[in-house]
Design an enzyme around this catalytic site. Structure first.
Site, PDB file in Angstrom:
ATOM      1  N   CYS A   1      43.243  -2.917 -18.252  1.00  0.00           N
ATOM      2  CA  CYS A   1      42.391  -4.109 -18.219  1.00  0.00           C
ATOM      3  C   CYS A   1      41.413  -3.937 -19.370  1.00  0.00           C
ATOM      4  O   CYS A   1      40.466  -3.169 -19.259  1.00  0.00           O
ATOM      5  CB  CYS A   1      41.650  -4.240 -16.888  1.00  0.00           C
ATOM      6  SG  CYS A   1      40.571  -5.694 -16.887  1.00  0.00           S
TER       7      CYS A   1
ATOM      8  N   CYS B   1      37.701  -5.108 -18.457  1.00  0.00           N
ATOM      9  CA  CYS B   1      36.865  -4.300 -17.565  1.00  0.00           C
ATOM     10  C   CYS B   1      37.732  -3.222 -16.938  1.00  0.00           C
ATOM     11  O   CYS B   1      38.078  -2.266 -17.627  1.00  0.00           O
ATOM     12  CB  CYS B   1      36.158  -5.172 -16.535  1.00  0.00           C
ATOM     13  SG  CYS B   1      37.193  -6.467 -15.822  1.00  0.00           S
ATOM     14  N   SER B   2      38.120  -3.359 -15.690  1.00  0.00           N
ATOM     15  CA  SER B   2      38.840  -2.254 -15.047  1.00  0.00           C
ATOM     16  C   SER B   2      39.654  -2.728 -13.859  1.00  0.00           C
ATOM     17  O   SER B   2      39.797  -2.019 -12.873  1.00  0.00           O
ATOM     18  CB  SER B   2      37.835  -1.206 -14.576  1.00  0.00           C
ATOM     19  OG  SER B   2      36.892  -1.828 -13.732  1.00  0.00           O
ATOM     20  N   CYS B   3      40.223  -3.935 -13.935  1.00  0.00           N
ATOM     21  CA  CYS B   3      40.913  -4.494 -12.771  1.00  0.00           C
ATOM     22  C   CYS B   3      42.201  -3.759 -12.438  1.00  0.00           C
ATOM     23  O   CYS B   3      42.970  -3.394 -13.321  1.00  0.00           O
ATOM     24  CB  CYS B   3      41.239  -5.961 -13.015  1.00  0.00           C
ATOM     25  SG  CYS B   3      39.791  -6.942 -13.404  1.00  0.00           S
TER      26      CYS B   3
HETATM   27 FE    FE Z   1      39.127  -5.815 -15.207  1.00  0.00          FE
END
Ligand code: FE
Length: 197
Positions: free
Chosen positions: A100, A103-105
């Site tokens: 991602c 961000c960090s999905c």
């Molecule tokens: Fe994310």
């Protein structure tokens, strides 16, 4: 206030904030229990069951690649950040990797919350630009003829990589297969390997 107070452990700081919000009537103990129950249900081991089923049940495998969300829900894995799950099929010619960049999905119901390295700016920036080199640094050296495809998570879509089933597991049960599937392999930065004897 001493230096130790000022730099209290994150868990202590979070507890203090929660207490303050409860005192202020903004939060209830039930809210906190709900969050904790959700966190505990977000376990990457759920994904290992999806992979093992896909390895052993050709019809499930077909359903998984045509509608990942529904196929994960069949095994009970659904909920927030899992509204639109796309399963990616590794083949001898193709290695899928997920990231991602924003961000960090991750697909929470099957991959759980992301590991720290997945959230790092370095992984997010570099895996899209030089995936083969990043994979090599993480211990996965792919032959030149294997194509690498990097999938960037979007606001709606969450991915899970379905790695290849290792040779030598033909007579293994589904639960035994699930045990050798790793979180890294479902993000795509590792292969599933037989345990070292
Ligand atoms: Fe994310």
């Amino acid at each position: 206030m001493t230096r130790d107070d000022k730099f209290a452990a994150p868990a202590d700081r979070a507890a203090a904030v929660a207490d303050a919000l409860i005192d202020a009537g903004r939060l209830t103990e039930e809210d906190l229990d709900g969050v904790q129950a959700l966190e505990e249900s977000l376990d990457w081991r759920n994904g290992t069951k999806v992979v093992a089923r896909a390895w052993t049940d050709p019809e499930y495998r077909q359903r998984l690649f045509s509608d990942g969300t529904a196929a994960c829900a069949e095994l009970g894995f659904e909920g927030p950040q899992g509204e639109y799950i796309v399963a990616l099929e590794d083949t001898p010619e193709l290695k899928n990797v997920i990231v991602c960049t924003q961000c960090s999905c991750t697909a929470w119901p099957v991959l759980g919350l992301p590991p720290d390295w997945y959230k790092s700016p370095e992984y997010r920036a570099r895996v899209v630009r030089e995936p083969r080199r990043v994979l090599g640094e993480m211990g996965l050296d792919l032959p030149a003829e294997v194509k690498v495809r990097v999938w960037d998570t979007t606001a709606e879509t969450r991915f899970i990589v379905i790695p290849r089933r290792p040779a030598g597991t033909e007579d293994w049960s589904e639960s035994r297969l699930a045990e050798i599937v790793t979180r890294e392999s479902m993000i795509g930065v590792a292969l599933v390997e037989l345990p070292k004897a």
